[in-house]
Scaffold this motif. Structure first.
Motif, short mmCIF file in Angstrom:
data_model
loop_
_atom_site.label_atom_id
_atom_site.label_comp_id
_atom_site.label_asym_id
_atom_site.label_seq_id
_atom_site.Cartn_x
_atom_site.Cartn_y
_atom_site.Cartn_z
N TYR A 148 0.21 3.95 1.40
CA TYR A 148 -1.19 4.37 1.46
C TYR A 148 -2.13 3.17 1.35
N VAL A 178 5.52 7.10 4.77
CA VAL A 178 4.97 8.18 3.95
C VAL A 178 5.77 9.47 4.15
N GLU A 209 -5.98 3.66 2.40
CA GLU A 209 -6.25 4.91 1.68
C GLU A 209 -6.08 4.62 0.19
N ALA A 213 -5.87 7.54 -2.50
CA ALA A 213 -4.56 8.20 -2.48
C ALA A 213 -3.50 7.30 -3.11
N ALA A 214 -3.59 6.00 -2.84
CA ALA A 214 -2.64 5.05 -3.43
C ALA A 214 -2.75 5.05 -4.95
N ARG A 265 5.23 5.36 -1.78
CA ARG A 265 4.20 6.03 -0.98
C ARG A 265 2.82 5.47 -1.27
#
Length: 1011
Positions: free
Chosen positions: A381, A357, A386, A389-390, A377
């Protein structure tokens, strides 16, 4: 045309500066306008420079599908296979290309290159030999095979030995550490440890020492060259540089799985152990497990799932451009971006998600809308769970490039993992529009459709997937699961076997086939599959849990305990194993161990609602175990769950509700006391005598008759024996009562009146209970009249009510399987007034329930007959829906499926069958209900339901009383021995009303001794 020309000029500049990611986007745009084979090959070459080998293979396949004679595609595809460790596949591809080159008028340079590739590949038969390793990436550094951009070629690089390469890598890392947040020491370590890098270094060293080397590639990018082009219209080609998760066996890309893991989705089997699917997930999970939904596949040589460059990319850059390696300054900033992107992906491979990340953050700080970095990224995530966020990163990538198929696919996977199946299917459908013939996306969407219970859509997707990828064993096994859910059992079995044929050690396939056979009630084949699972991995806890579950369903509780104990020795916190082992201990009377397991299950911290339901059940089962233990030293007549257990507790137990309310309002059972302390428990006599043997043989013979000869019902020897013993006890008790009544009637005959009329007596007398809960007691004694609760009075003699008779069978059923809440409905809480009924589904959504679907056609015809007779049905609010108008009755009679029937009625509805009263002449009673309810947008709940309310109880109590008296009169009266069907009527009323929460067996046990 002007736009295309300007794009090609831009493409030439990007290739000259080695900005492969942006070059790929230009090629995506060009291919969207016109499908030119050379552009496809050029894009494959760009992917190879980013070490995205799986996408190289895809593009080469597309090119060869359009023109099987394109040698460049064979060269690139073979190199990609070689980079993935699939040397045999690479050799086959090159041989096929060479055969085409010999038959067709081919580019002689490429033909010679293929010939040399084959020569070197055939010599390199030993992976550990000292021969140079074939470079997996096409070189762009020679004058003959460099990147062709309007006739221009790249520079010729010099050979460097491996020590120079490692030194330059170290220097390069030091210069780039500030921009990528990389530790300077990482790269030299990787250079030493990486098999690929070592191979490349060996190859370079071999060249320095005078060894032969394979020729440089002829497969560079050709722009405006003389390469053969074929213009065909096509849509939806890949658009971006993608993060590939390739392996030597199966290049899965974040493949979505239903769980074949002992840690993920392991409890869907309690939702109906015979008809549901047990989602099992392979042990080869990524450490992060990707929120139990997304998975990657283990790679050979211990490689991580992502296949993308780290140090090997740097080595290639140095090899291709000596100036770049020496000066440590890239010609353009884009090379550094691609390099850092590659390193970020490598960190995801190694499980260093936070580190990855940070690398992607640096790239996005310079260019916030860089799609590849956003996808990278977002992937990191996702592995960190997460998910929001992904999804946000994947969404930004889509906004930046709406044709980024990889972003659509990954967002679909993440949404599926969050349970957002509808949105996930939409995203995967969009990805499939961009890449229409993607077996991977079809595979992903097929599994999501399966999880969404859209089985027909899953069958379509997965069947198309295996057409494109005939070796996709995962697609075959999920296709088999979907086929079994829609009732195509023969084809499902063939499909499961196909998955196993592709890989005899396919653990997930064996697990799914185990579930398939268990759901059909085929215990022999299920056990064979489980044995194969343990052959593959003798320490796979899920296999022990599945075999324990199967043995439990077969009534072999002691053997089940052995398997479950082994599973718990491997995974101590497995709530399914703990609960099931506690239930087995409970069933065989080892209450101390049962309570211990129930407590252990209650103490676990769980992460899913399905597992929490098991904890709730563990609470209720513990209380029942404590109650049973308190009665173990008493006569069987003292065991009275219906009379002794609080009605509210029983209702919450049956409905699997949260026990909080029960804990506050219900008296809890005391802990284990002296009755279970060592030496205090009354010893049981287990000596087998001739009398006991004869009794058990008779019980087994009678009990076997309860077995349904339809799919879905396991043969359970314990249940058979208990049913037989129940029938024998009922026969003994009823016979004693009837003989007493016969003797009484003979005596009363002498006292008839002068008019010849016999005085009528009341045959039914309530039985005094020996328990605090009221009636329904019995005894294990076969001889002592006073011990089985029948009141003996001089004037009337001992008598039994119909409920007393059935209560004997109920108790045997309660003992036979303590996990099943079998109780009298009229002894539940006051909430009984709101109704409490049974539900027997034949169709659930799109699934054909294996146990009951055999009744589907008959039930549908009965429903149509009832509608024709009554000309109305009831909606969910119990209002009448008039069907006598607009030709609806005629349309209903023509319907063939529940879908057709629902469309005519237009909404959810129910109708009731009827039965004629025996207590009141001419009266019709409501029988069972047939319901049809739409479930979402994809299916229906077509079922037989039986509501149980106080008013309904009163009606059928009168019917059962009359029918029971008719049976008694038939045996004890003047017509003894005549053919009378009152017994069957009694059982019919019992089954129609369904007085128990789930036990028609009690009706059978009662009917056997009376017939």
């Amino acid at each position: 045309m002007a736009s295309a020309a300007s794009e090609r000029v831009e493409l030439a500049k990007l290739c000259s500066s080695r900005n492969w990611s942006k070059a790929i986007r230009i090629l995506d745009s060009l291919l969207a306008q016109s499908c030119i084979i050379q552009d496809i090959c050029n894009r494959a070459f760009c992917y190879s420079q980013l070490e995205l080998h799986k996408h190289v293979i895809k593009d080469c396949d597309k090119a060869l599908q359009l023109d099987p004679t394109v040698l460049q595609a064979y060269i690139l595809k073979g190199r990609a296979f070689l980079a993935l460790g699939r040397k045999e596949d690479a050799l086959l591809v090159w041989e096929k290309g060479y055969e085409h080159a010999l038959r067709e008028s081919a580019d002689l340079k490429q033909l010679l290159e293929l010939e040399e590739l084959l020569k070197v590949a055939k010599q390199d038969t030993n992976v550990n030999c000292e021969n140079p390793v074939i470079d997996s990436r096409p070189s762009v550094s020679t004058a003959e095979s460099g990147t062709h951009v309007n006739g221009k070629v790249g520079q010729i690089c010099e050979n460097l030995n491996k020590f120079e390469i490692c030194e330059k890598l170290e220097n390069l890392n030091k210069s780039d550490s500030t921009s990528s947040s990389y530790e300077p020491s990482d790269m030299p370590k990787i250079c030493i440890k990486s098999r690929d890098n070592a191979d490349i270094c060996n190859e370079i060293s071999h060249k320095v020492n005078g060894g032969s080397s394979m020729p440089e590639s002829e497969s560079g990018i050709h722009i405006n060259g003389k390469s053969s082009e074929a213009s065909k219209n096509c849509n939806g080609l890949n658009d971006i540089s993608k993060i590939t998760y390739g392996s030597s066996e199966s290049s899965t890309e974040f493949n979505l799985c239903n769980g074949f893991s002992d840690k993920a989705n392991a409890n869907e089997k309690l939702n109906g152990q015979m008809n549901g699917t047990h989602d099992i997930s392979d042990k080869s999970r990524s450490d992060s497990e990707f929120f139990k939904e997304l998975k990657t596949t283990n790679l050979p040589h211990g490689k991580s799932p992502l296949s993308c460059g780290n140090t090997s990319d740097t080595i290639e850059e140095v090899k291709r451009d000596k100036k770049f390696g020496v000066t440590r300054n890239s010609k353009t900033k884009s090379i550094s971006v691609d390099f850092r992107l590659s390193r970020g992906i490598a960190q995801v491979n190694d499980g260093k998600y936070a580190y990855a990340v940070s690398i992607f953050d640096q790239i996005l700080k310079e260019n916030p809308t860089y799609p590849e970095a956003l996808i990278g990224r977002g992937t990191a995530y996702a592995f960190q769970r997460e998910l929001e966020a992904a999804i946000a990163d994947f969404t930004k990538a889509i906004e930046s490039n709406s044709s980024a198929g990889e972003a659509w696919k990954r967002r679909g996977q993440a949404r599926a993992a969050l349970g957002e199946s509808v949105e996930a299917i939409k995203d995967l459908t969009k990805a499939l529009e961009i890449e229409p013939n993607s077996a991977d996306i079809l595979h992903e969407r097929g599994i999501v459709n399966f999880k969404y219970k859209d089985y027909y859509a899953a069958v379509r997707d997965l069947s198309e997937c295996v057409k494109l990828d005939k070796d996709n064993k995962s697609a075959y096994t999920y296709w088999g699961l979907a086929l079994s859910m829609i009732g195509e059992y023969k084809k499902a079995e063939e499909t499961h076997l196909k998955a196993i044929q592709l890989d005899w050690n396919f653990l997930e396939g064996w697990g799914h086939m185990t579930t398939f056979y268990q759901d059909l009630g085929n215990s022999a084949k299920a056990l064979e599959c489980l044995q194969e699972m343990l052959r593959i991995d003798e320490r796979f806890p899920k296999a022990y849990h599945l075999r324990g579950l199967l043995l439990h369903g077969m009534g072999q509780h002691k053997k089940a305990i052995e398997d479950l104990s082994t599973g718990l020795s491997i995974e101590t916190s497995n709530v399914e194993c703990l609960y099931l082992r506690g239930s087995c201990y409970h069933a065989i009377g080892q209450y101390r161990e049962a309570v211990k397991d129930y407590d252990a299950a209650l103490d676990l911290e769980l992460d899913s609602m399905e597992k929490f339901v098991l904890q709730c059940l563990a609470f209720y089962q513990k209380e029942i175990a404590l109650y049973t233990a308190s009665k173990v030293n008493s006569e069987f007549c003292w065991f009275d769950i219906d009379g002794d257990i609080d009605p509210l507790f029983k209702e919450y137990w049956c409905k699997r509700l949260h026990p909080k309310n029960v804990c506050e309002k219900v008296y809890r059972q005391p802990p284990l006391r002296d009755s279970l302390k060592k030496g205090k428990l009354r010893k049981q006599d287990f000596a087998v005598t001739k009398q006991k043997t004869a009794l058990l043989l008779a019980a087994d013979s009678i009990g076997k008759k309860i077995q349904y000869d339809v799919p879905g019902f396991l043969s359970n020897r314990r249940q058979h024996r208990m049913a037989g013993l129940a029938a024998i006890e009922i026969a003994q008790k009823v016979l004693k009562v009837w003989r007493s009544l016969q003797a009484e009637r003979k005596h009363s005959t002498k006292n008839t009146t002068k008019s010849g009329k016999r005085a009528r007596r009341k045959d039914r007398i309530n039985i005094a209970s020996q328990n605090r809960g009221g009636a329904c007691c019995s005894t294990s004694s076969m001889l002592d009249t006073s011990s089985y609760g029948i009141t003996e009075e001089r004037s009337t003699g001992p008598t039994m009510s119909w409920q007393d008779v059935y209560s004997l069978a109920v108790k045997w059923r309660q003992i036979s399987e303590p996990c099943d809440p079998v109780v009298w409905v009229n002894k539940l809480s006051e909430e009984f007034n709101s109704g409490f009924g049974s539900h027997t589904p034949m169709i659930l959504g799109q699934a054909k329930v294996a146990r009951y679907f055999s009744n589907y056609e008959r039930t549908l015809n009965v429903a149509k007959t009832v509608i024709k007779d009554k000309q109305y049905v009831h909606n969910k609010n119990d209002d009448i829906i008039d069907l006598s108008k607009d030709g609806k009755l005629q349309d209903i009679m023509l319907t063939k499926t529940c879908d057709d029937l629902y469309k005519v009625v237009g909404e959810d509805f129910w109708l009731a069958t009827w039965c004629n009263s025996t207590a009141f002449e001419g009266k019709q009673l409501e029988g069972t209900r047939i319901t049809l309810v739409k479930t979402g947008e994809i299916g229906y709940d077509f079922a037989i339901r039986t509501p149980c309310t106080p008013a309904r109880w009163d009606e059928f109590d009168a019917e059962m009383t009359m029918a029971w008296e008719a049976v008694c009169n038939a045996y004890c009266g003047d017509n003894y021995g005549s053919t009378d069907f009152s017994v069957l009527e009694n059982v019919q009323f019992y089954a129609t009303f369904k007085r128990l929460c789930c036990c028609w067996v009690c009706g059978f046990a009662w009917s056997v001794p009376c017939c």
